[in-house]
Design a protein around this motif. Structure first.
Motif, short mmCIF file in Angstrom:
data_model
loop_
_atom_site.label_atom_id
_atom_site.label_comp_id
_atom_site.label_asym_id
_atom_site.label_seq_id
_atom_site.Cartn_x
_atom_site.Cartn_y
_atom_site.Cartn_z
N VAL A 28 0.93 -1.09 0.22
CA VAL A 28 -0.20 -0.01 0.02
C VAL A 28 0.71 1.34 0.12
O VAL A 28 1.80 1.44 0.97
CB VAL A 28 -0.98 0.04 1.23
CG1 VAL A 28 -1.92 1.41 1.21
CG2 VAL A 28 -1.80 -1.25 1.37
N GLY A 29 0.84 2.10 -1.17
CA GLY A 29 1.50 3.36 -1.06
C GLY A 29 3.02 3.13 -1.40
O GLY A 29 3.84 4.07 -1.46
N LYS A 30 3.59 1.92 -2.13
CA LYS A 30 4.83 1.75 -2.32
C LYS A 30 5.24 2.12 -3.82
O LYS A 30 4.36 1.53 -4.75
CB LYS A 30 5.23 0.17 -2.29
CG LYS A 30 6.82 0.03 -2.75
CD LYS A 30 7.09 -1.48 -2.23
CE LYS A 30 8.67 -1.49 -2.28
NZ LYS A 30 9.14 -2.77 -2.10
N GLY A 31 5.66 3.16 -3.99
CA GLY A 31 5.99 3.73 -5.46
C GLY A 31 4.69 4.51 -6.04
O GLY A 31 4.45 4.64 -6.97
N THR A 58 -4.88 4.12 4.03
CA THR A 58 -5.95 3.12 4.62
C THR A 58 -6.38 2.26 3.63
O THR A 58 -6.18 2.07 2.33
CB THR A 58 -7.32 3.80 4.94
OG1 THR A 58 -8.10 4.07 3.97
CG2 THR A 58 -6.97 5.24 5.88
N VAL A 59 -7.01 1.07 4.24
CA VAL A 59 -7.60 0.29 3.23
C VAL A 59 -8.99 0.12 3.92
O VAL A 59 -9.31 -0.25 5.20
CB VAL A 59 -7.16 -1.28 3.62
CG1 VAL A 59 -8.00 -2.25 2.74
CG2 VAL A 59 -5.69 -1.43 3.06
N GLY A 78 -8.18 1.79 9.42
CA GLY A 78 -7.92 3.00 9.94
C GLY A 78 -6.68 3.36 9.43
O GLY A 78 -5.85 2.89 8.43
N PHE A 79 -6.44 4.75 9.58
CA PHE A 79 -4.95 5.28 8.98
C PHE A 79 -3.72 4.73 9.69
O PHE A 79 -3.62 4.67 10.88
CB PHE A 79 -5.05 6.93 9.31
CG PHE A 79 -6.03 7.68 8.45
CD1 PHE A 79 -5.62 8.14 6.98
CD2 PHE A 79 -7.40 7.76 8.86
CE1 PHE A 79 -6.62 8.64 6.31
CE2 PHE A 79 -8.15 8.64 8.32
CZ PHE A 79 -7.79 9.07 6.64
N GLN A 80 -2.86 4.57 8.60
CA GLN A 80 -1.57 3.68 8.90
C GLN A 80 -0.44 4.72 8.76
O GLN A 80 0.08 4.67 7.56
CB GLN A 80 -1.40 2.51 8.28
CG GLN A 80 -2.56 1.47 8.58
CD GLN A 80 -2.47 1.14 9.98
OE1 GLN A 80 -1.61 0.74 10.41
NE2 GLN A 80 -3.52 0.91 10.78
#
Length: 138
Positions: A28-31, A58-59, A78-80
């Motif tokens: 999630v969010g890599k690149g 988030t997911v 939730g936010f990570q």
């Protein structure tokens, strides 16, 4: 003695589950603002595991028709917040049904501008494919 060995092997085989649950790994969010891969096909009992990368994602489960809106009582990480690639966070859930599940990132405009969406078991044809879901998000 051969009967004892046969019985032990039979007992051991009976203890092994008939099906094997798989683990599906998603970054999630890599690149960039994306889930990779953007969807998976999973069976009941499989685990879907998300590894979060910077900065804050988030997911969040959503209905198909409104991709950037949280589904009431849906799955949510939730936010990570993550500061760097070396201190990633994890979130997982077990697949309980084989029907499609739709997700998005709640951060800012990641969903509505970047189309940051994810799916479990999206149909490969028809009106409710992954591509159709992502187009609804943008």
């Amino acid at each position: 003695m051969p009967h004892v060995v046969s019985l032990s092997v039979a007992a051991l085989l009976a203890a092994i589950p008939a099906t094997h649950a798989w683990e599906h790994y998603i970054t999630v969010g890599k690149g960039g603002n994306k889930y990779d891969p953007p969807f998976v096909h999973a069976k009941i009992g499989d685990k879907v595991k998300f590894q979060f990368f910077p900065k804050n994602h988030t997911v969040t489960q959503s209905p198909f028709d409104t991709p950037c809106t949280a589904q009431a009582y849906g799955i949510s990480s939730g936010f990570q917040p993550v500061s760097d690639d070396y201190n990633t966070k994890w979130f997982e859930f077990e697949v309980k049904e084989e029907t499609p599940l739709w997700f998005y990132c709640q951060q800012a405009k990641h969903c509505s501008e970047d189309g940051m969406v994810f799916a479990v078991n999206p149909p490969t044809y028809g009106d409710k494919t992954f591509d159709a879901f992502q187009q609804l998000a943008k």
